[in-house]
Design a protein around this motif. Structure first.
Motif, PDB file in Angstrom:
ATOM      1  N   GLN A 213       0.834  -1.187   0.000  1.00 48.74           N
ATOM      2  CA  GLN A 213       0.000   0.000   0.000  1.00 48.74           C
ATOM      3  C   GLN A 213       0.877   1.249   0.000  1.00 48.74           C
ATOM      4  O   GLN A 213       1.934   1.296   0.652  1.00 48.74           O
ATOM      5  CB  GLN A 213      -0.876  -0.009   1.254  1.00 48.74           C
ATOM      6  N   GLU A 214       0.421   2.233  -0.730  1.00 53.65           N
ATOM      7  CA  GLU A 214       1.093   3.534  -0.729  1.00 53.65           C
ATOM      8  C   GLU A 214       1.109   4.107   0.688  1.00 53.65           C
ATOM      9  O   GLU A 214       0.100   4.063   1.405  1.00 53.65           O
ATOM     10  CB  GLU A 214       0.348   4.491  -1.662  1.00 53.65           C
ATOM     11  N   LEU A 215       2.243   4.622   1.103  1.00 50.76           N
ATOM     12  CA  LEU A 215       2.362   5.247   2.422  1.00 50.76           C
ATOM     13  C   LEU A 215       1.967   6.709   2.330  1.00 50.76           C
ATOM     14  O   LEU A 215       2.659   7.518   1.696  1.00 50.76           O
ATOM     15  CB  LEU A 215       3.795   5.120   2.949  1.00 50.76           C
ATOM     16  N   LEU A 216       0.846   7.043   2.937  1.00 52.63           N
ATOM     17  CA  LEU A 216       0.462   8.450   3.024  1.00 52.63           C
ATOM     18  C   LEU A 216       1.334   9.110   4.081  1.00 52.63           C
ATOM     19  O   LEU A 216       1.429   8.606   5.207  1.00 52.63           O
ATOM     20  CB  LEU A 216      -1.011   8.586   3.396  1.00 52.63           C
ATOM     21  N   PRO A 217       1.981  10.222   3.784  1.00 51.37           N
ATOM     22  CA  PRO A 217       2.908  10.820   4.742  1.00 51.37           C
ATOM     23  C   PRO A 217       2.215  11.128   6.066  1.00 51.37           C
ATOM     24  O   PRO A 217       1.138  11.718   6.089  1.00 51.37           O
ATOM     25  CB  PRO A 217       3.356  12.107   4.044  1.00 51.37           C
ATOM     26  N   PRO A 218       2.813  10.706   7.176  1.00 49.90           N
ATOM     27  CA  PRO A 218       2.241  11.036   8.480  1.00 49.90           C
ATOM     28  C   PRO A 218       2.534  12.490   8.827  1.00 49.90           C
ATOM     29  O   PRO A 218       3.363  13.151   8.198  1.00 49.90           O
ATOM     30  CB  PRO A 218       2.975  10.085   9.435  1.00 49.90           C
ATOM     31  N   GLY A 219       1.860  12.996   9.821  1.00 49.59           N
ATOM     32  CA  GLY A 219       2.066  14.368  10.262  1.00 49.59           C
ATOM     33  C   GLY A 219       1.130  14.702  11.391  1.00 49.59           C
ATOM     34  O   GLY A 219       0.216  13.936  11.727  1.00 49.59           O
ATOM     35  N   ARG A 220       1.336  15.847  11.986  1.00 50.51           N
ATOM     36  CA  ARG A 220       0.530  16.248  13.128  1.00 50.51           C
ATOM     37  C   ARG A 220      -0.914  16.488  12.716  1.00 50.51           C
ATOM     38  O   ARG A 220      -1.192  17.157  11.723  1.00 50.51           O
ATOM     39  CB  ARG A 220       1.119  17.528  13.754  1.00 50.51           C
ATOM     40  N   ASP A 221      -1.827  15.928  13.480  1.00 48.10           N
ATOM     41  CA  ASP A 221      -3.277  16.150  13.317  1.00 48.10           C
ATOM     42  C   ASP A 221      -3.832  15.637  11.995  1.00 48.10           C
ATOM     43  O   ASP A 221      -4.876  16.096  11.532  1.00 48.10           O
ATOM     44  CB  ASP A 221      -3.624  17.638  13.475  1.00 48.10           C
ATOM     45  N   LEU A 222      -3.158  14.666  11.382  1.00 50.11           N
ATOM     46  CA  LEU A 222      -3.665  14.089  10.135  1.00 50.11           C
ATOM     47  C   LEU A 222      -4.483  12.827  10.363  1.00 50.11           C
ATOM     48  O   LEU A 222      -5.246  12.415   9.488  1.00 50.11           O
ATOM     49  CB  LEU A 222      -2.496  13.756   9.195  1.00 50.11           C
ATOM     50  N   ASP A 223      -4.332  12.184  11.522  1.00 54.30           N
ATOM     51  CA  ASP A 223      -4.967  10.895  11.779  1.00 54.30           C
ATOM     52  C   ASP A 223      -6.235  11.071  12.612  1.00 54.30           C
ATOM     53  O   ASP A 223      -6.210  11.652  13.706  1.00 54.30           O
ATOM     54  CB  ASP A 223      -3.996   9.957  12.503  1.00 54.30           C
ATOM     55  N   TRP A 224      -7.321  10.526  12.082  1.00 50.27           N
ATOM     56  CA  TRP A 224      -8.641  10.647  12.705  1.00 50.27           C
ATOM     57  C   TRP A 224      -9.271   9.262  12.797  1.00 50.27           C
ATOM     58  O   TRP A 224      -8.910   8.347  12.063  1.00 50.27           O
ATOM     59  CB  TRP A 224      -9.543  11.552  11.874  1.00 50.27           C
ATOM     60  N   PHE A 225     -10.244   9.140  13.689  1.00 49.22           N
ATOM     61  CA  PHE A 225     -10.977   7.885  13.782  1.00 49.22           C
ATOM     62  C   PHE A 225     -12.449   8.169  14.058  1.00 49.22           C
ATOM     63  O   PHE A 225     -12.820   9.254  14.549  1.00 49.22           O
ATOM     64  CB  PHE A 225     -10.395   6.949  14.847  1.00 49.22           C
ATOM     65  N   PHE A 226     -13.277   7.217  13.694  1.00 47.83           N
ATOM     66  CA  PHE A 226     -14.723   7.282  13.905  1.00 47.83           C
ATOM     67  C   PHE A 226     -15.148   6.005  14.608  1.00 47.83           C
ATOM     68  O   PHE A 226     -14.815   4.905  14.161  1.00 47.83           O
ATOM     69  CB  PHE A 226     -15.459   7.393  12.569  1.00 47.83           C
ATOM     70  N   HIS A 227     -15.846   6.155  15.708  1.00 44.21           N
ATOM     71  CA  HIS A 227     -16.435   5.013  16.393  1.00 44.21           C
ATOM     72  C   HIS A 227     -17.949   5.165  16.341  1.00 44.21           C
ATOM     73  O   HIS A 227     -18.472   6.254  16.603  1.00 44.21           O
ATOM     74  CB  HIS A 227     -15.986   4.952  17.858  1.00 44.21           C
ATOM     75  N   GLY A 228     -18.626   4.067  16.010  1.00 50.24           N
ATOM     76  CA  GLY A 228     -20.075   4.168  15.892  1.00 50.24           C
ATOM     77  C   GLY A 228     -20.765   2.868  16.231  1.00 50.24           C
ATOM     78  O   GLY A 228     -20.150   1.804  16.332  1.00 50.24           O
ATOM     79  N   TYR A 229     -22.081   2.982  16.397  1.00 54.38           N
ATOM     80  CA  TYR A 229     -22.929   1.804  16.578  1.00 54.38           C
ATOM     81  C   TYR A 229     -24.130   1.938  15.664  1.00 54.38           C
ATOM     82  O   TYR A 229     -24.909   2.904  15.764  1.00 54.38           O
ATOM     83  CB  TYR A 229     -23.406   1.656  18.024  1.00 54.38           C
ATOM     84  N   ALA A 230     -24.295   0.983  14.761  1.00 53.88           N
ATOM     85  CA  ALA A 230     -25.452   0.932  13.873  1.00 53.88           C
ATOM     86  C   ALA A 230     -26.466  -0.033  14.463  1.00 53.88           C
ATOM     87  O   ALA A 230     -26.158  -1.210  14.681  1.00 53.88           O
ATOM     88  CB  ALA A 230     -25.036   0.475  12.474  1.00 53.88           C
ATOM     89  N   ASP A 231     -27.674   0.463  14.760  1.00 46.06           N
ATOM     90  CA  ASP A 231     -28.652  -0.343  15.483  1.00 46.06           C
ATOM     91  C   ASP A 231     -29.359  -1.338  14.568  1.00 46.06           C
ATOM     92  O   ASP A 231     -29.022  -1.477  13.391  1.00 46.06           O
ATOM     93  CB  ASP A 231     -29.641   0.558  16.224  1.00 46.06           C
ATOM     94  N   THR A 232     -30.335  -2.032  15.122  1.00 44.85           N
ATOM     95  CA  THR A 232     -31.023  -3.089  14.374  1.00 44.85           C
ATOM     96  C   THR A 232     -31.756  -2.560  13.146  1.00 44.85           C
ATOM     97  O   THR A 232     -32.055  -3.322  12.226  1.00 44.85           O
ATOM     98  CB  THR A 232     -32.025  -3.817  15.288  1.00 44.85           C
ATOM     99  N   GLU A 233     -32.057  -1.257  13.124  1.00 43.35           N
ATOM    100  CA  GLU A 233     -32.704  -0.653  11.965  1.00 43.35           C
ATOM    101  C   GLU A 233     -31.706  -0.050  10.988  1.00 43.35           C
ATOM    102  O   GLU A 233     -32.106   0.518   9.975  1.00 43.35           O
ATOM    103  CB  GLU A 233     -33.691   0.443  12.433  1.00 43.35           C
ATOM    104  N   GLY A 234     -30.428  -0.136  11.322  1.00 41.18           N
ATOM    105  CA  GLY A 234     -29.411   0.420  10.445  1.00 41.18           C
ATOM    106  C   GLY A 234     -29.067   1.863  10.723  1.00 41.18           C
ATOM    107  O   GLY A 234     -28.239   2.451  10.017  1.00 41.18           O
ATOM    108  N   ARG A 235     -29.682   2.462  11.725  1.00 41.45           N
ATOM    109  CA  ARG A 235     -29.357   3.845  12.081  1.00 41.45           C
ATOM    110  C   ARG A 235     -28.070   3.885  12.895  1.00 41.45           C
ATOM    111  O   ARG A 235     -27.860   3.033  13.758  1.00 41.45           O
ATOM    112  CB  ARG A 235     -30.490   4.471  12.900  1.00 41.45           C
ATOM    113  N   CYS A 236     -27.241   4.867  12.636  1.00 39.98           N
ATOM    114  CA  CYS A 236     -26.020   5.031  13.432  1.00 39.98           C
ATOM    115  C   CYS A 236     -26.401   5.784  14.699  1.00 39.98           C
ATOM    116  O   CYS A 236     -26.317   7.012  14.793  1.00 39.98           O
ATOM    117  CB  CYS A 236     -24.951   5.775  12.647  1.00 39.98           C
ATOM    118  N   ALA A 237     -26.862   5.011  15.682  1.00 40.44           N
ATOM    119  CA  ALA A 237     -27.456   5.590  16.880  1.00 40.44           C
ATOM    120  C   ALA A 237     -26.437   6.331  17.736  1.00 40.44           C
ATOM    121  O   ALA A 237     -26.785   7.263  18.454  1.00 40.44           O
ATOM    122  CB  ALA A 237     -28.112   4.477  17.708  1.00 40.44           C
TER     123      ALA A 237
END
Length: 436
Positions: A213-237
């Protein structure tokens, strides 16, 4: 809006089949559910690790000897019979690593009468958990993803690495298949064609395909994450974005310090992806900003709670693991209220990151004023895991330092004081990277 009362008649069983004793996400799940009055039991390795000393873990079972999905299913049904009052009473299973999530999805039909799980098949999870499949999924959906190649020989791997540009990121497509003690990591940064050829040669031992995989250059404040829960109806509650402020290895590894911060572009991309996939359950996604294009590239998709999921506990105590319990026990999941500026610190990794880069600072950004945060290991109401972890961590670092010194002596190098190296990244983490 306060979190509605939990159905405390439904115990939770935390499941982690990998052998990482320093997995703070498992401890976070035990504390989150235990503080809500939910009985917590665990299937973890090792069975005497720091997590098992938590006051919120009522019982511990060692992982099945061969860790097959059939053995795990049988163990969960046996636990359900032991920790509930009636043969029909359910338990909630919470997988804390990819191999556990896949094993439980594989056996969902036979567990359905006693074990609560999101409605996902193993095939659906493999679309995102398998690194090669994730690249194809992103391409099909038009989601930015680092350029990825799947070589079929050592020479083809070298040619592809040259075309991508060294250094290059090498990943095993199914890192949960890596054999213990083999010295193989889920993700490695390769800096020469000789390294590329050598690693490709270990493909039969790794158990899955090697991708480059191509290495995207690292740097300050470039890395983000998303945590979620999708319920039984598919909504990201429940769902939120955070920024990685410190990592170990420094600038490229596990989250050592994270901050809850708004990022509408990452949030929208993550929610659109969950909707396109018809995803159900907890997820942890990692993104990196490509400064050249201004696009956020999806680096990793983990179909289970990320180790730092407690960063996103709102003022009412709602997080993705609590949302999972509420939803699968038929309770409504209240709105997830942002607490921008809240920080999560993983003490052991943060200390190593500070030693490596003491002056590095992260910009707070708009709407991210400092708020009270949380530590991964130490908690005033549950101090013993931190004490056990600290002792085990120091012993681990000492063993690593001694091993480094012996290698230097064996190679005939001059004797120098050995620096205390950090641990190898757990199999379930990434290194371009991310996590956790």
């Amino acid at each position: 809006m306060p979190v509605p009362p939990f159905d405390t008649r439904v115990p939770a069983v935390l499941v982690r089949l990998d052998r990482n004793p320093f997995h703070h996400g498992t401890l976070g799940a035990a504390r989150s559910l235990g503080r809500a009055g939910i009985p917590v039991h665990a299937v973890v390795e090792p069975a005497d690790g720091p997590v098992t000393r938590s006051r919120y873990v009522r019982s511990v079972r060692a992982r099945p000897a061969s860790a097959t999905s059939a053995e795990l299913a049988a163990l969960l049904l046996r636990i359900a019979g032991e920790v509930t009052d009636a043969p029909s009473d359910p338990v909630l299973a919470v997988p804390l690593d990819d191999v556990s999530a896949l094993a439980l999805a594989r056996r969902r039909a036979e567990l359905a009468d006693r074990v609560l799980l999101p409605e996902q098949t193993e095939e659906q999870l493999l679309r995102v958990a398998d690194k090669a499949s994730l690249a194809g999924t992103c391409a099909a959906l038009g989601l930015p993803h680092p350029r990825t190649e799947l070589p079929a020989s050592a020479e083809e791997a070298a040619a592809m690495a040259w075309a991508l540009g060294l250094p290059v990121v090498a990943k095993w497509s199914r890192p949960w298949l890596l054999p213990a003690g083999a010295g193989l990591r889920s993700t490695t940064i390769l800096r020469s064609l000789a390294e590329v050829r050598e690693l490709y040669g270990r493909t039969p031992q790794a158990g899955s395909r090697l991708l480059l995989q191509e290495l995207l250059p690292p740097g300050r404040d470039l890395d983000w994450f998303f945590h979620g829960y999708a319920d039984t109806e598919g909504r990201c509650a429940a769902g939120a974005t955070g920024r990685k402020e410190r990592s170990w290895p420094d600038g490229a590894g596990l989250t050592a310090v994270g901050r809850w911060a708004p990022n509408p572009e990452v949030d929208r991309a993550a929610r659109d992806l969950l909707g396109a996939l018809g995803y159900r359950g907890v997820c942890d996604l990692d993104f990196r900003l490509d400064r050249d294009t201004g696009a956020y590239h999806l680096l990793d998709f983990n179909p289970r709670p990320g180790a730092q999921f407690r960063l996103f506990a709102d003022a009412g105590g709602l997080d993705v693991v609590r949302a999972l319990h509420l939803d699968l026990t038929g309770r409504p999941v209240p709105p997830h209220l942002p607490a921008y500026g809240r920080r999560f610190v993983v003490e052991n990794y943060a200390a190593l990151s500070l030693l490596a880069s003491p002056r590095r600072r992260s910009t707070a950004g708009p709407g991210t004023a400092r708020r009270p945060g949380e530590r991964a290991w130490f908690a005033a109401d549950d101090p013993l895991p931190a004490l056990v972890m600290g002792r085990a961590w120091l012993a681990h670092l000492l063993r690593r330092a001694l091993a480094t010194a012996r290698r230097r002596l064996a190679a005939g190098r001059p004797r120098h004081p050995a620096a205390l190296p950090g641990p190898s990244a757990p199999t379930s983490s990434t290194t371009q990277l991310t996590r956790r």
